[in-house]
Design an enzyme around this catalytic site. Structure first.
Site, short mmCIF file in Angstrom:
data_model
loop_
_atom_site.label_atom_id
_atom_site.label_comp_id
_atom_site.label_asym_id
_atom_site.label_seq_id
_atom_site.Cartn_x
_atom_site.Cartn_y
_atom_site.Cartn_z
N LYS A 1 72.29 47.44 46.98
CA LYS A 1 73.37 48.38 46.62
C LYS A 1 74.67 48.00 47.34
O LYS A 1 74.94 46.83 47.53
CB LYS A 1 72.94 49.82 46.93
N GLU B 1 62.31 54.17 37.12
CA GLU B 1 62.78 54.77 38.36
C GLU B 1 63.18 56.22 38.09
O GLU B 1 64.31 56.48 37.63
CB GLU B 1 64.00 54.02 38.89
N GLU C 1 72.25 54.73 39.41
CA GLU C 1 73.57 55.01 40.01
C GLU C 1 74.70 54.61 39.07
O GLU C 1 75.84 55.05 39.23
CB GLU C 1 73.65 54.31 41.38
N ASN D 1 67.11 45.89 45.93
CA ASN D 1 68.46 46.27 45.50
C ASN D 1 69.24 46.73 46.73
O ASN D 1 69.02 47.84 47.23
CB ASN D 1 68.35 47.40 44.46
N GLY E 1 66.10 57.19 46.48
CA GLY E 1 66.81 57.47 47.73
C GLY E 1 66.57 58.87 48.28
O GLY E 1 67.29 59.31 49.17
N HIS F 1 70.89 50.69 36.28
CA HIS F 1 70.42 51.41 37.47
C HIS F 1 70.95 52.83 37.40
O HIS F 1 72.07 53.07 36.95
CB HIS F 1 70.89 50.72 38.75
N SER G 1 61.94 55.48 46.19
CA SER G 1 61.39 55.74 47.53
C SER G 1 60.07 55.03 47.78
O SER G 1 59.16 55.59 48.40
CB SER G 1 61.27 57.25 47.77
C1 PEP Z 1 66.72 51.82 43.81
O1 PEP Z 1 67.84 51.79 44.23
O2 PEP Z 1 66.43 51.20 42.76
C2 PEP Z 1 65.71 52.58 44.54
C3 PEP Z 1 64.53 52.73 44.02
O3 PEP Z 1 66.11 53.12 45.76
P1 PEP Z 1 65.13 53.72 46.87
O4 PEP Z 1 63.99 52.74 47.06
O5 PEP Z 1 65.97 53.85 48.09
O6 PEP Z 1 64.63 55.03 46.36
#
Ligand code: PEP
Length: 255
Positions: A13, A167, A97, A11, A173, A95, A213
């Site tokens: 973003k 997630e 976000e 992703n 992040g 997601h 992460s």
């Molecule tokens: C994501 O955006 O779905 C995500 C898991 O981000 P990150 O790997 O940076 O934590």
């Protein structure tokens, strides 16, 4: 039990410019693995450009979001038909976000899931609890509600085109990661719930990815859990070498 093909999504973003997006896509294609389904989710404005790079390879292309509406007077939105038209086979829905950052409720996400599936796209539905919910002991209730409401009205025949990405919001992040044991517990619960909503063979065949992460250093241990079938990767997907290491870990470790 069904053998599930591991899957890793990148992703991107709201990152990259057109030249970086094409270069990153070229690197992902060069590193693609035959054992792992790899999907990249570039920003909407670069989908067409990335499609030209991944076209003919095993790397699939996805949108980061989709409108619940069909084409028409919806300023700023991107329809499922438009995503398919520029070569997308996949789309992310819910997601964190968008779910938490932009306040998209389960009812809207459910409409997006159904619209995208009806348009023939494969959907990666993201679910996950906040830190306050985890600390308050409500993780199971929260994620199971997101699963039930996200899948409301989705027919069993569409499940083959669905992936769930667990997630935890506090892990996205932040550099924090759920322990493999905690993640496995949630994945098993999600699979069991899908089994009770539909049937056990469909639940066994469903890919459930972990996100939050994921890095080359923690991917193998997470992916070796029984119900973790790969990952949805944010930050590390912008670095082709790290992304390749995570894809390789999925090929080696997903059981
Ligand atoms: C994501 O955006 O779905 C995500 C898991 O981000 P990150 O790997 O940076 O934590």
């Amino acid at each position: 039990m069904a053998r599930r093909t591991p899957c890793v999504g990148g992703n991107w973003k709201m990152n990259t410019r057109s030249a970086d997006a094409a270069a990153l896509a070229r690197a992902v294609v060069a590193d693609a693995s035959s054992d792992v389904e790899v999907v990249v989710f570039p920003p909407a404005v670069y989908l067409q450009e990335v499609h030209e790079v991944v076209s003919g390879s095993s790397v699939a292309l996805g949108g980061q979001d989709v409108s619940e509406q069909a084409d028409g007077a919806w300023t700023g939105q991107v329809s499922a038909g438009m995503l398919a038209d520029v070569g997308c086979t996949h789309v992310l829905v819910g997601h964190s976000e968008r779910r938490h950052g932009l306040g998209e409720p389960d009812s809207l996400l459910n409409a997006k899931v159904r619209t995208a599936l009806e348009a023939g796209l494969s959907v990666m539905l993201c679910i996950g609890e906040t830190l306050a919910e985890r600390e308050g002991g409500t993780t199971s209730d929260v994620v199971l509600k997101q699963v039930r409401e996200g899948l409301a009205g989705v027919p069993i025949e569409s499940l083959a085109a669905l992936t769930i990405a667990y997630e935890p919001v506090w892990a996205i992040g932040t550099g924090l990661t759920a322990s493999p044991k905690d993640a496995q517990e949630v994945h098993a619960l999600v699979r069991e719930t899908v089994g009770s909503l539909y049937d056990v063979p469909s639940a066994d065949a469903l890919r459930i990815l972990y996100g939050g992460s994921v890095k080359p250093s923690n991917a193998a241990e997470l992916f070796s859990q029984e119900d973790i079938d790969g990952g949805l990767i944010g930050g590390a997907s912008l670095d082709a070498e790290q992304f390749k290491a995570i894809v390789d870990a999925a090929g080696r470790s997903c059981v």
